[in-house]
Structure formats: C-alpha cells, structure tokens
Design a protein around this motif. Structure first.
Motif, PDB file in Angstrom:
ATOM      1  N   ARG A 298       2.110 -17.026  -3.993  1.00 14.84           N
ATOM      2  CA  ARG A 298       1.886 -15.582  -4.143  1.00 14.84           C
ATOM      3  C   ARG A 298       2.674 -15.037  -5.334  1.00 14.84           C
ATOM      4  O   ARG A 298       2.151 -14.256  -6.134  1.00 14.84           O
ATOM      5  N   ARG A 299       3.930 -15.455  -5.448  1.00 13.77           N
ATOM      6  CA  ARG A 299       4.752 -14.992  -6.567  1.00 13.77           C
ATOM      7  C   ARG A 299       4.190 -15.483  -7.895  1.00 13.77           C
ATOM      8  O   ARG A 299       4.136 -14.731  -8.880  1.00 13.77           O
ATOM      9  N   ALA A 314      -2.438  -4.030  -6.467  1.00 14.00           N
ATOM     10  CA  ALA A 314      -3.811  -4.437  -6.171  1.00 14.00           C
ATOM     11  C   ALA A 314      -3.929  -5.956  -6.119  1.00 14.00           C
ATOM     12  O   ALA A 314      -4.619  -6.513  -5.254  1.00 14.00           O
ATOM     13  N   ALA A 315      -3.247  -6.645  -7.030  1.00 17.32           N
ATOM     14  CA  ALA A 315      -3.271  -8.107  -7.008  1.00 17.32           C
ATOM     15  C   ALA A 315      -2.650  -8.642  -5.725  1.00 17.32           C
ATOM     16  O   ALA A 315      -3.152  -9.609  -5.131  1.00 17.32           O
ATOM     17  N   ALA A 316      -1.571  -8.007  -5.274  1.00 17.66           N
ATOM     18  CA  ALA A 316      -0.948  -8.430  -4.021  1.00 17.66           C
ATOM     19  C   ALA A 316      -1.892  -8.208  -2.841  1.00 17.66           C
ATOM     20  O   ALA A 316      -1.972  -9.044  -1.929  1.00 17.66           O
ATOM     21  N   ALA A 317      -2.607  -7.084  -2.851  1.00 15.69           N
ATOM     22  CA  ALA A 317      -3.561  -6.814  -1.773  1.00 15.69           C
ATOM     23  C   ALA A 317      -4.678  -7.856  -1.758  1.00 15.69           C
ATOM     24  O   ALA A 317      -5.106  -8.314  -0.686  1.00 15.69           O
ATOM     25  N   VAL A 318      -5.158  -8.250  -2.934  1.00 16.39           N
ATOM     26  CA  VAL A 318      -6.216  -9.257  -3.020  1.00 16.39           C
ATOM     27  C   VAL A 318      -5.724 -10.597  -2.470  1.00 16.39           C
ATOM     28  O   VAL A 318      -6.392 -11.241  -1.648  1.00 16.39           O
ATOM     29  N   TYR A 319      -4.541 -11.017  -2.892  1.00 10.60           N
ATOM     30  CA  TYR A 319      -4.013 -12.315  -2.426  1.00 10.60           C
ATOM     31  C   TYR A 319      -3.769 -12.302  -0.929  1.00 10.60           C
ATOM     32  O   TYR A 319      -4.177 -13.231  -0.212  1.00 10.60           O
ATOM     33  N   ASP A 320      -3.090 -11.266  -0.445  1.00  6.42           N
ATOM     34  CA  ASP A 320      -2.768 -11.210   0.982  1.00  6.42           C
ATOM     35  C   ASP A 320      -4.026 -11.173   1.840  1.00  6.42           C
ATOM     36  O   ASP A 320      -4.059 -11.738   2.936  1.00  6.42           O
ATOM     37  N   PHE A 322      -7.020 -12.497   1.055  1.00 10.90           N
ATOM     38  CA  PHE A 322      -7.721 -13.774   1.008  1.00 10.90           C
ATOM     39  C   PHE A 322      -7.034 -14.840   1.851  1.00 10.90           C
ATOM     40  O   PHE A 322      -7.714 -15.687   2.448  1.00 10.90           O
ATOM     41  N   VAL A 323      -5.713 -14.838   1.923  1.00 15.48           N
ATOM     42  CA  VAL A 323      -5.010 -15.934   2.597  1.00 15.48           C
ATOM     43  C   VAL A 323      -4.511 -15.545   3.986  1.00 15.48           C
ATOM     44  O   VAL A 323      -3.799 -16.325   4.616  1.00 15.48           O
ATOM     45  N   ARG A 324      -4.875 -14.371   4.481  1.00 15.07           N
ATOM     46  CA  ARG A 324      -4.288 -13.932   5.747  1.00 15.07           C
ATOM     47  C   ARG A 324      -4.686 -14.851   6.909  1.00 15.07           C
ATOM     48  O   ARG A 324      -3.881 -15.116   7.796  1.00 15.07           O
ATOM     49  N   PHE A 325      -5.915 -15.359   6.919  1.00 22.42           N
ATOM     50  CA  PHE A 325      -6.321 -16.257   8.002  1.00 22.42           C
ATOM     51  C   PHE A 325      -5.609 -17.603   7.897  1.00 22.42           C
ATOM     52  O   PHE A 325      -5.269 -18.211   8.918  1.00 22.42           O
TER      53      PHE A 325
END
Length: 452
Positions: A298-299, A314-320, A322-325
């Motif tokens: 993520r970093r 916004a980039a953090a929201a996209v990453y989180d 996509f990988v939350r599951f």
C-alpha cells in the motif's frame, strides 16, 4: 507294539498340532528388533513431517492471494461487490467532479466573453474606468462559471443514480479486471503501457447531457478522448501482470495443495497434537506476514502514483477498496489458526491445559447434579454421551470446521459465531452426560450383568 502309533503322531489318524515355542533368548531378540523397527519408523515420520510442513507454510500466503484473485476475476457478483464502494468514496467522487469541472470550464471561452464586453463598452463610449473594470472581469467570471458547473456536477456524482450507473457499468464490463491482469486494452479498467486506467466514459456522457440541459451549451464540447482516470502507474506493471496470470492459473489448485501438505505433515508426525499446534502457529505467522506485506505494498503504491494523476486520499481509497476482501480473508485465517493452536494446546498435558479441563469438568458436573436434584435425569442418553465423549467432541469440532468450509467467504465474525455455537453444544452435551448420575450408571451395569 501299537501299530496305530501314539495319539497325535504322524502315523496315527489323529490331528497333528505343532507348537513352536520361542526360547527366552529368541523372544528377547524379537522384542529388541521390533522396538528398533518402531523407533526407526517414528524417526522417519518425524523427519518427513517438517519436509511437508515447510512448503505448506511458504505456499500459504500465495494460496490466499491466488484464491482471492481467482474469486474476484471469475465471479461477477464478487467483482461488482469489490468495486461498487468506489462510487461512494468522497475522495474518488471529488476527483471525478474536479476533472469534469475542469474540462467544462476549459471549454468555456471566458476571455472571448470579456473581450466582447470590453469592445461593446468601447463602442458605446463608456468611460475608460468602466472599460478597465470590464477587462478585469475574466477571473471572477471564470470562478463564477466554475462554481455553477461544480454545483451542477456534484449532485450527479454524489447521487444514488450515479452509484447505480457505476455498478451497472462494472457488471457489464466484468472482463475489465481480466483485461488489467492480461494487458488487454478493452473494458472499463485497462492497462496502457505502465499505467492502469479507469474509463469513466458513461459518467462523462451523463454529466455532459445534464450540463447541456442546464444551459451550458459549451459542455457539449467535452472531448470524448479524455474519459480516463489513472489508477496505477508503475514500471513493474508488466511483472505484476505475469505474476497475476500465474496466480490466476494456480488459484484453484494452490490452496488445495497447501491444505493437503499441511494435513500430511500433521498425519505423518507421530505426535499429531503437537504437530497440529506447530502447523497452526506457522500458518498464523504467515498470515501476519501477509498483512504486513499488504501494508508495505500500500505504501509503495501510494508513493508510485503522482499526485497530479490521482490525489493520495483517492489512491488510498482505491487500494483499500480493491484489497479489502483479501485483507478480510487473511484476518479470518489468522483467527482460525490461533483458535486451532489453542484447542490443540488445551488437549495437551500442560498444567494450564489441565487446569482449564478440570475447571470445565467441575462446572459441567455441578450443573448436571443440579439437573438431577431438580428431577431431570438423562438416563441412557446421558450414559451414552459419557461413554462416547471423545466421539461426540470430535463430531462437534468436525461439524464446526465443515460449517466454516461451506460458509460463503467466512469472516472473523462468522468464525466467532461458529466457535460460540460449538462451545455451547459441547457444554450442553457435558451437562447432559453429568445429569445421568453415578447411580444410574450403576443400575445400568447391574441390568446388563443380570442373568436372563
């Protein structure tokens, strides 16, 4: 001389029975060889168990990631469930609103408007001070246009209708994730060189229509070519795509192979309980490693995305999103591993384990006695539960494990629910067994031994 011969002799008609009696020395040698073979067999099993466990532990994080990729790519509902929250993320909405507003304002020639106003004032003979004031109107006029456009776009992007359009578009273009992983250039999400882009063309079309209806004819000039938002930008995209293709291929069999290797490691070792505890602890540690790796990735991802391409939030929201599951699955396996190791320890000879078992037995026995005093005796059922306690306990544990296997993507909450139900059932069974009472068991034995 008796022609029939002695009884049991080869010449007689009787049965011939030979008894080969081992001498004390022969029996001692036999016992020694048997013990030696047993010790050698146990040593081989102890040596082979770690050989099976090591690849199982190394493959565990990769198996979790592979299963997540396979699940997300192959299941349309799962894919939509993954990307749907992006439409409601304020940071992502802000990016879309700002991009569309910039394009609309860029297509409104404010300078031409102010120039026409200045020329009209000059032709009308207006005082120079008024003409100069008109020339300075370009900045405020541009800000006013931007404010009006922003107020028109914002309700569209933040509405439920936009989220429905978003989900519908993603459902129809489910192949977009596959395109991203394989490098294809079709769909809503596609790979372009070293970037991964999101196509918001349908959103652009709807906003453009609403702006035209609101009187902004210039909005019709929003170019069709500018319909993408960069999600990822990294020089390692090609390698990532190769890795994802491999994970997609192994997504079905890699988890199965990992489970089989771990089960064989436990079965092979003579100390099954100890090996189960070691295996569960190792799997838990590997899940911790995977959680840390996701934080590191993520970093790295946030550092690789230029702020002018996509703001950090916004980039953090996209990453989180996509990988939350994947993160949830990792946490679930970590909890399962901890519970498994704890249960294996509680079945061992350790002093704390014995203390816990003793306290549990005393509590259930006291509860059973309370039922007997109240006149509620379980009779033959309680005696059967007592005689088959190991089987009933194993059955409850197996049923709980099967429930988690059949559960559709279990979470930590699901694990806690199944664990609570299993513990409650074991407590109830222990109380019912204790409610039979020693007198009932004695009577039952007397009945069984009474001559018919």
């Amino acid at each position: 001389m008796d022609p029939a011969g002695p009884p049991g002799s080869p010449d007689s008609g009787g049965d011939v029975t030979r008894h080969d009696v081992m001498t004390a020395e022969e029996r001692a040698e036999y016992e020694r060889l048997r013990r030696h073979a047993a010790v050698r067999h146990r040593r081989l099993r102890r040596a082979g168990s770690p050989v099976l466990l090591l690849p199982a532990l190394l493959l565990a994080p990769l198996a979790v990631v592979a299963a997540w990729v396979q699940d997300t790519v192959s299941d349309t509902d799962r894919y939509v469930e993954t990307v749907a929250p992006l439409a409601s993320k304020p940071a992502v909405q802000e990016v879309v609103i700002n991009r569309l507003t910039d394009r609309v304002v860029a297509n409104v020639d404010v300078a031409a408007v102010t120039d026409s106003l200045v020329k009209a004032l000059q032709d009308a003979g207006a005082p120079p001070r008024v003409v100069e004031g008109a020339e300075s109107l370009e900045g405020p006029l541009r800000n006013a246009v931007r404010t009006v456009v922003d107020r028109t776009i914002t309700p569209v992007i933040t509405s439920d209708a936009f989220q429905q359009v978003w989900e519908g578009a993603n459902r129809r273009s489910h192949a977009a994730v596959v395109n991203m992983l394989t490098g294809e250039r079709e769909g809503a999400v596609r790979a372009e060189s070293d970037t991964v882009q999101l196509d918001v063309g349908q959103v652009v079309d709807e906003v453009r229509e609403r702006l035209v209806d609101a009187g902004f004819d210039k909005a019709a000039a929003i170019p069709d070519a500018d319909r993408t938002i960069t999600l990822f930008q990294t020089e390692e995209l090609g390698k990532a795509q190769d890795a994802m293709r491999l994970l997609d291929i192994l997504g079905t069999w890699l988890p199965v192979l990992t489970v089989v290797l771990a089960a064989l490691a436990v079965w092979t070792n003579p100390a099954h309980r100890v090996m189960l505890m070691i295996t569960a602890t190792g799997v838990g540690l590997m899940m911790v490693v995977l959680i840390v790796a996701l934080a590191v990735v993520r970093r790295v991802y946030l550092d690789s995305v230029p702020p002018d391409a996509l703001p950090t939030d916004a980039a953090a929201a996209v990453y989180d999103t996509f990988v939350r599951f994947l993160r949830d699955s990792t946490r679930t396996l970590l909890v399962v591993a901890v519970i498994t190791a704890l249960v294996a320890y509680l079945y061992g000879p350790g002093r704390p384990a014995r203390a816990v078992r003793t306290a549990a037995d005393r509590s259930t026995t006291a509860a059973g006695r309370g039922l007997r005093r109240a006149g509620l005796r379980t009779g033959s059922t309680g005696r059967w539960l007592t005689d088959h306690r190991a089987w009933t306990t194993g059955g409850v544990i197996a049923a709980g494990a099967l429930a988690l296997v059949l559960w559709n993507r279990p979470t930590v909450g699901a694990v806690a629910l199944v664990l609570g139900i299993a513990v409650a059932v074991l407590i109830i069974l222990a109380i019912l067994a204790a409610a039979a009472g020693p007198a009932d068991r004695a009577a039952d034995r007397a009945t069984l031994t009474r001559p018919g």
